[in-house]
Design a protein around this motif. Structure first.
Motif, PDB file in Angstrom:
ATOM      1  N   THR A 153       0.752  -1.210   0.001  1.00 47.41           N
ATOM      2  CA  THR A 153      -0.118  -0.110  -0.167  1.00 47.41           C
ATOM      3  C   THR A 153       0.920   1.281  -0.160  1.00 47.41           C
ATOM      4  O   THR A 153       1.367   1.891   1.040  1.00 47.41           O
ATOM      5  CB  THR A 153      -1.032   0.037   1.360  1.00 47.41           C
ATOM      6  OG1 THR A 153      -1.644  -1.237   1.300  1.00 47.41           O
ATOM      7  CG2 THR A 153      -1.881   1.403   1.238  1.00 47.41           C
ATOM      8  N   LYS A 198       0.986   8.504  -0.077  1.00 47.62           N
ATOM      9  CA  LYS A 198       0.695   9.411  -1.203  1.00 47.62           C
ATOM     10  C   LYS A 198       2.200  10.182  -1.751  1.00 47.62           C
ATOM     11  O   LYS A 198       2.113  10.590  -3.018  1.00 47.62           O
ATOM     12  CB  LYS A 198       0.120  10.559  -0.482  1.00 47.62           C
ATOM     13  CG  LYS A 198      -1.437  10.538  -0.133  1.00 47.62           C
ATOM     14  CD  LYS A 198      -2.234  10.340  -1.230  1.00 47.62           C
ATOM     15  CE  LYS A 198      -3.612  10.359  -0.993  1.00 47.62           C
ATOM     16  NZ  LYS A 198      -4.797  10.003  -2.198  1.00 47.62           N
ATOM     17  N   TYR A 204       1.138   2.103  -7.902  1.00 46.21           N
ATOM     18  CA  TYR A 204       1.004   3.450  -7.316  1.00 46.21           C
ATOM     19  C   TYR A 204      -0.385   3.651  -6.975  1.00 46.21           C
ATOM     20  O   TYR A 204      -1.268   3.168  -7.501  1.00 46.21           O
ATOM     21  CB  TYR A 204       1.642   4.478  -7.992  1.00 46.21           C
ATOM     22  CG  TYR A 204       1.032   4.879  -9.260  1.00 46.21           C
ATOM     23  CD1 TYR A 204       0.664   6.294  -9.380  1.00 46.21           C
ATOM     24  CD2 TYR A 204       0.856   4.001 -10.363  1.00 46.21           C
ATOM     25  CE1 TYR A 204      -0.098   6.646 -10.465  1.00 46.21           C
ATOM     26  CE2 TYR A 204       0.141   4.475 -11.519  1.00 46.21           C
ATOM     27  CZ  TYR A 204      -0.239   5.836 -11.585  1.00 46.21           C
ATOM     28  OH  TYR A 204      -1.115   6.203 -12.764  1.00 46.21           O
ATOM     29  N   ASP A 205      -0.538   4.854  -6.180  1.00 48.27           N
ATOM     30  CA  ASP A 205      -1.997   5.403  -6.064  1.00 48.27           C
ATOM     31  C   ASP A 205      -2.145   6.637  -7.070  1.00 48.27           C
ATOM     32  O   ASP A 205      -1.355   7.576  -6.840  1.00 48.27           O
ATOM     33  CB  ASP A 205      -1.990   5.894  -4.464  1.00 48.27           C
ATOM     34  CG  ASP A 205      -3.402   6.816  -4.324  1.00 48.27           C
ATOM     35  OD1 ASP A 205      -4.243   6.608  -5.220  1.00 48.27           O
ATOM     36  OD2 ASP A 205      -3.519   7.432  -3.271  1.00 48.27           O
ATOM     37  N   ARG A 243      -4.318   8.645  -7.312  1.00 48.91           N
ATOM     38  CA  ARG A 243      -4.967   9.789  -6.415  1.00 48.91           C
ATOM     39  C   ARG A 243      -3.797  10.462  -5.659  1.00 48.91           C
ATOM     40  O   ARG A 243      -4.572  11.187  -4.784  1.00 48.91           O
ATOM     41  CB  ARG A 243      -6.211   9.369  -5.906  1.00 48.91           C
ATOM     42  CG  ARG A 243      -7.357   9.109  -7.126  1.00 48.91           C
ATOM     43  CD  ARG A 243      -8.518   8.565  -6.446  1.00 48.91           C
ATOM     44  NE  ARG A 243      -9.635   8.189  -7.151  1.00 48.91           N
ATOM     45  CZ  ARG A 243     -10.637   7.751  -7.023  1.00 48.91           C
ATOM     46  NH1 ARG A 243     -10.910   7.226  -5.537  1.00 48.91           N
ATOM     47  NH2 ARG A 243     -11.722   7.365  -7.935  1.00 48.91           N
ATOM     48  N   ARG A 244      -2.741  10.229  -5.689  1.00 47.87           N
ATOM     49  CA  ARG A 244      -1.832  10.524  -4.736  1.00 47.87           C
ATOM     50  C   ARG A 244      -1.662  12.057  -4.631  1.00 47.87           C
ATOM     51  O   ARG A 244      -1.305  12.520  -3.571  1.00 47.87           O
ATOM     52  CB  ARG A 244      -0.529   9.717  -5.025  1.00 47.87           C
ATOM     53  CG  ARG A 244       0.515  10.417  -6.045  1.00 47.87           C
ATOM     54  CD  ARG A 244       1.622   9.297  -6.210  1.00 47.87           C
ATOM     55  NE  ARG A 244       2.573   9.751  -7.371  1.00 47.87           N
ATOM     56  CZ  ARG A 244       2.592   9.587  -8.490  1.00 47.87           C
ATOM     57  NH1 ARG A 244       1.347   8.988  -8.939  1.00 47.87           N
ATOM     58  NH2 ARG A 244       3.136   9.951  -9.443  1.00 47.87           N
ATOM     59  N   PRO A 300      -7.564   6.211  -2.072  1.00 47.49           N
ATOM     60  CA  PRO A 300      -6.608   5.951  -2.778  1.00 47.49           C
ATOM     61  C   PRO A 300      -7.216   5.136  -4.050  1.00 47.49           C
ATOM     62  O   PRO A 300      -8.329   4.726  -3.902  1.00 47.49           O
ATOM     63  CB  PRO A 300      -5.817   5.106  -2.084  1.00 47.49           C
ATOM     64  CG  PRO A 300      -6.472   4.628  -0.940  1.00 47.49           C
ATOM     65  CD  PRO A 300      -7.465   5.652  -0.682  1.00 47.49           C
ATOM     66  N   TYR A 349      -5.282   2.170  -6.583  1.00 47.02           N
ATOM     67  CA  TYR A 349      -4.159   1.780  -7.078  1.00 47.02           C
ATOM     68  C   TYR A 349      -4.206   1.024  -8.161  1.00 47.02           C
ATOM     69  O   TYR A 349      -5.244   0.555  -8.860  1.00 47.02           O
ATOM     70  CB  TYR A 349      -3.766   0.704  -6.060  1.00 47.02           C
ATOM     71  CG  TYR A 349      -3.576   1.202  -4.664  1.00 47.02           C
ATOM     72  CD1 TYR A 349      -2.363   1.854  -4.265  1.00 47.02           C
ATOM     73  CD2 TYR A 349      -4.500   1.240  -3.697  1.00 47.02           C
ATOM     74  CE1 TYR A 349      -2.175   2.702  -2.895  1.00 47.02           C
ATOM     75  CE2 TYR A 349      -4.356   1.377  -2.567  1.00 47.02           C
ATOM     76  CZ  TYR A 349      -3.246   2.103  -2.105  1.00 47.02           C
ATOM     77  OH  TYR A 349      -3.160   2.676  -0.928  1.00 47.02           O
TER      78      TYR A 349
END
Length: 435
Positions: A47, A50, A80-81, A83-84, A91, A93
């Protein structure tokens, strides 16, 4: 015998059909695939926060029924996220992939399988890493793409315990069953190292070294005979030719890998070339190892069939013998009862049978169609699992009948199974023709 499962090499697996956004950069701003968390992949990939991205080594493979060999390359992917940079949203991913010879082949609707492999199951080469500050995470991914409805798709779904899927990821059942030899062969073709340790390995290795000396590979016929004799108490070729053939093949495969490991390790210790560091000599040796693996399994397959047919008292000849040809200098793998009978115009054609033998088919099954024009239908024995319905329908239209060991029948659809012969049934047909 092999008793390992796909879960011995894989932590998690999921599959879906690619959407346009997944496969076509022109329809998305990124080369990325979403939806994996729903299949439980966050458990294996982690996980990232950000300010983080995770990178994994990945082997990417594109398999098509029309290609002789799959397209394979080693690359990296980023988890990766997406929406970071949006702090007020939860999130989402995604798996970002880079351009490669494999991703250049994919298109909307293709079958896609991704597996998180256990440590050391897939040793990958280091390749160029984009300089974005991400560190490599432990473990690696297997990413396999294939046209929807292809034989490769069905084989992968059986191998990884996948049922019906759609455009959403579906997780596989990794303990669905032991690995059949044909599926092991497919995994090894993808580069997975299938060398599960076994307490009996040292004992078998010692027996092999005592018998063959450990200096070079013996002739295939001698090695196959050793494999058969080593499990003679556990096989019954007369009552169960199908099970016996598979046990012989599996035993030989296991013993071959044990003996090969000894020879390769000795060569690695000795080095390559005059000073031990000749790169070209190393590459040539590596290629010779791969080529020996491919050619040996086909010769072993024919040799074990030859032994079975002799034990059942069948009259036959192998095509590899001098002068054993039909029209256009073709060499069927097996001719029943003989090539002399085939060339005798007074010998009844209905008492002639021919059998092609190929561990895997691809489009090579078409070679059998041009062999032995007097004989219809023709027969082809193979260890390939789950050939597509389109191909088996085409084979049937050319009056080519598939002979497949019983244990592999379950990888085919019920409709296909109605047309398949097992080895026992084929032997009965030959005996009936030779009465």
């Amino acid at each position: 015998m092999f008793d390992d499962r796909i879960s011995d090499y894989t932590e998690g697996v999921a599959a879906k059909y690619l959407s346009a956004v997944d496969a076509e950069p022109g329809k998305s701003n990124q080369h990325e695939i979403g939806g994996l968390p729903a299949a439980g992949f966050r458990e294996w990939l982690g996980t990232p926060g950000k300010q983080e991205v995770y990178r994994f080594r990945a082997r990417q493979i594109y398999i098509s029924d029309d290609d002789d060999e799959p397209v394979i390359c080693d690359s990296h992917v980023t988890w990766y996220d997406c929406r970071r940079r949006v702090l007020h949203r939860g999130p989402e991913y995604r798996l970002y992939y880079y351009d490669s010879p494999v991703t250049a082949r994919i298109s909307e609707g293709d079958f896609f399988l991704v597996a998180k492999l256990r440590e050391d199951a897939l040793p990958l080469q280091d390749v160029f890493l984009p300089l974005d500050g991400a560190d490599l995470k432990p473990g690696s991914l297997l990413m396999v793409f294939a046209p929807a409805g292809s034989a490769a798709e069905r084989q992968l779904r059986i191998l990884f315990g996948l049922g019906e899927i759609g455009e959403r990821f579906k997780a596989g059942e990794l303990d669905a069953g032991s690995l059949l030899l044909p599926l092991r062969m497919m995994l090894e073709a993808l580069g997975i190292e299938l060398n599960k340790p076994d307490h009996s390995d040292d004992e078998w290795t010692e027996r092999l070294l005592d018998t063959f000396g450990g200096k070079a590979f013996p002739a295939t016929a001698a090695f196959s005979a050793f494999a058969r004799d080593s499990i003679a108490d556990h096989t019954n070729p007369l009552a169960d030719p199908d099970g016996t053939l598979m046990e012989w093949m599996e035993q030989e495969e296991k013993l071959f890998r044990l003996y090969e490991r000894q020879l390769v390790q000795a060569q690695l210790r000795a080095g390559f070339g005059e000073h031990g560091d000749d790169v070209d000599a190393f590459i040539n040796y590596s290629l010779s190892v791969q080529n020996r693996r491919k050619s040996r399994v086909g010769h072993a397959f024919e040799g074990h069939l030859d032994t079975l047919f002799r034990l059942h008292g069948l009259q036959f000849q192998q095509g590899r013998g001098k002068g054993n040809v039909t029209e256009n200098n073709a060499r069927p793998d097996f001719m029943f009862p003989s090539f002399a009978a085939y060339h005798d115009p007074t010998f009844p054609a209905e008492q002639l049978l021919m059998l092609g033998a190929k561990t895997t088919c691809k489009d090579r099954w078409r070679q059998v169609l041009s062999e032995a024009g007097r004989i219809m239908p023709k027969h082809l024995v193979t260890l390939e699992a789950s050939i597509s319905e389109a191909q088996t329908d085409e084979m049937a239209s050319h009056q080519l009948r598939l002979v497949i060991p019983t244990s592999i029948h379950t990888t085919y659809t019920l409709r296909q199974q109605d047309r398949l012969l097992d080895l026992q049934e084929f032997i009965h047909e030959v005996k009936a023709a030779q009465v």
